[in-house]
Design an enzyme around this catalytic site. Sequence first.
Site, PDB file in Angstrom:
ATOM      1  CD  GLU A 279       9.609  -6.805  15.702  1.00 39.17           C
ATOM      2  OE1 GLU A 279       8.906  -6.847  14.696  1.00 39.17           O
ATOM      3  OE2 GLU A 279      10.511  -5.966  15.873  1.00 39.17           O
TER       4      GLU A 279
ATOM      5  CG  ASN B  74       9.097  -0.890  11.938  1.00 42.46           C
ATOM      6  OD1 ASN B  74       9.268   0.287  11.582  1.00 42.46           O
ATOM      7  ND2 ASN B  74       9.994  -1.544  12.651  1.00 42.46           N
ATOM      8  CD1 TRP B  75       5.924   0.839   5.997  1.00 41.71           C
ATOM      9  CD2 TRP B  75       5.726   3.066   5.759  1.00 41.71           C
ATOM     10  NE1 TRP B  75       4.727   1.090   5.379  1.00 41.71           N
ATOM     11  CE2 TRP B  75       4.576   2.450   5.216  1.00 41.71           C
ATOM     12  CE3 TRP B  75       5.828   4.463   5.718  1.00 41.71           C
ATOM     13  CZ2 TRP B  75       3.539   3.186   4.641  1.00 41.71           C
ATOM     14  CZ3 TRP B  75       4.792   5.200   5.146  1.00 41.71           C
ATOM     15  CH2 TRP B  75       3.668   4.556   4.610  1.00 41.71           C
ATOM     16  CE  LYS B  76      12.218  -3.380  10.220  1.00 38.28           C
ATOM     17  NZ  LYS B  76      12.992  -4.603  10.315  1.00 38.28           N
TER      18      LYS B  76
ATOM     19  N   GLY C 234       7.696  -5.799   8.878  1.00 36.79           N
ATOM     20  CA  GLY C 234       8.680  -4.957   8.206  1.00 36.79           C
ATOM     21  C   GLY C 234       8.518  -5.012   6.698  1.00 36.79           C
ATOM     22  N   GLY C 235       9.310  -5.854   6.050  1.00 43.36           N
ATOM     23  CA  GLY C 235       9.363  -5.912   4.586  1.00 43.36           C
ATOM     24  C   GLY C 235       8.001  -6.009   3.914  1.00 43.36           C
TER      25      GLY C 235
ATOM     26  CB  SER D  17      10.200 -13.345   8.139  1.00 44.39           C
ATOM     27  OG  SER D  17      11.543 -12.866   8.097  1.00 44.39           O
TER      28      SER D  17
ATOM     29  CG  HIS E   7      12.784  -2.466  15.823  1.00 42.18           C
ATOM     30  ND1 HIS E   7      13.900  -3.032  15.261  1.00 42.18           N
ATOM     31  CD2 HIS E   7      11.716  -3.030  15.221  1.00 42.18           C
ATOM     32  CE1 HIS E   7      13.515  -3.906  14.338  1.00 42.18           C
ATOM     33  NE2 HIS E   7      12.189  -3.919  14.296  1.00 42.18           N
TER      34      HIS E   7
ATOM     35  CD  GLU F  35      15.743  -3.153  12.178  1.00 44.43           C
ATOM     36  OE1 GLU F  35      15.172  -2.075  11.966  1.00 44.43           O
ATOM     37  OE2 GLU F  35      15.408  -4.226  11.621  1.00 44.43           O
TER      38      GLU F  35
ATOM     39  N   GLY G 189      13.861  -9.777   8.992  1.00 48.29           N
ATOM     40  CA  GLY G 189      14.484  -9.499   7.698  1.00 48.29           C
ATOM     41  C   GLY G 189      15.269 -10.663   7.128  1.00 48.29           C
TER      42      GLY G 189
END
Length: 251
Positions: A168, A10-12, A234-235, A213, A96, A98, A174
């Site tokens: 999640e 997930n590149w956001k 993500g990251g 993470s 998500h 966010e 993150g």
Amino acid sequence: MSRTPLIAGNWKMHKTVEEAEDFIQGLLPRVYAADGVDVGLCAPFTALTALIDSTRGSRVEVYAQNMHQAESGAFTGEISAGMLAELEVHGAVLGHSERREHFGETDAALAEKVVAALGAELRPILCVGESQAEREGGRMEEKLRTQVTEGLAKVPDEQLGDVVIAYEPIWAIGTGLTASPEQAQEACAYVRSLVAERSAEQAERLRVLYGGSMKPENAAELLALPDCDGGLIGGASLDPESLGAIVDAAG
Ligand code: 13P
């Protein structure tokens, strides 16, 4: 039943079209030989077409990160399931944390979005998870029950297994904090049990991902859990080598 793991990055709000093209040129040879693993990239709307073109014929699937539930209408700034399907996108991340936190996404809207995605033959990845305060207050199960049952409320029983659910925990997103294997297994199994209340057969088909993470160093032990069928990353998905290493851990 054996479920094919799904490793989805997930590149956001990261990567221009040019950066997405660079990434995919690095990823494709890296995952070429990975067998028995589905690989997904959840990209900004602007990069979807380029990614679809460059991944055609490969094992990499392309997902949007949101969509609107209506077919069309006066919803400025929104994108419908039909518009994504026209691009040949494989699916969409829905709900998500966010989006729930910063954009007011509700379980009621998500219930509509999940069926709209399925209706357009897109695979929904419905995200659920508790905050730190909810976990510490002993309310994890209550939160997951609400999000899963309400998010899936409009899905016919026989289609439940077509949905992917990503567990999640918000406190692990993150932050560098990862759920322990015991915590991840407990929550993923609980999510599956909620679906089993409606259909035991579909709960066996349903893929439950862990997100928060996940990285090459901890992926193998999370992906080995009996109820964890992949990861939403993500990251660590922003670099092809690191996402490739997580795909290796799933294979
Ligand atoms: P991180 O892997 O950066 O913690 O993000 C997880 C996530 O939110 C994936 O959707």
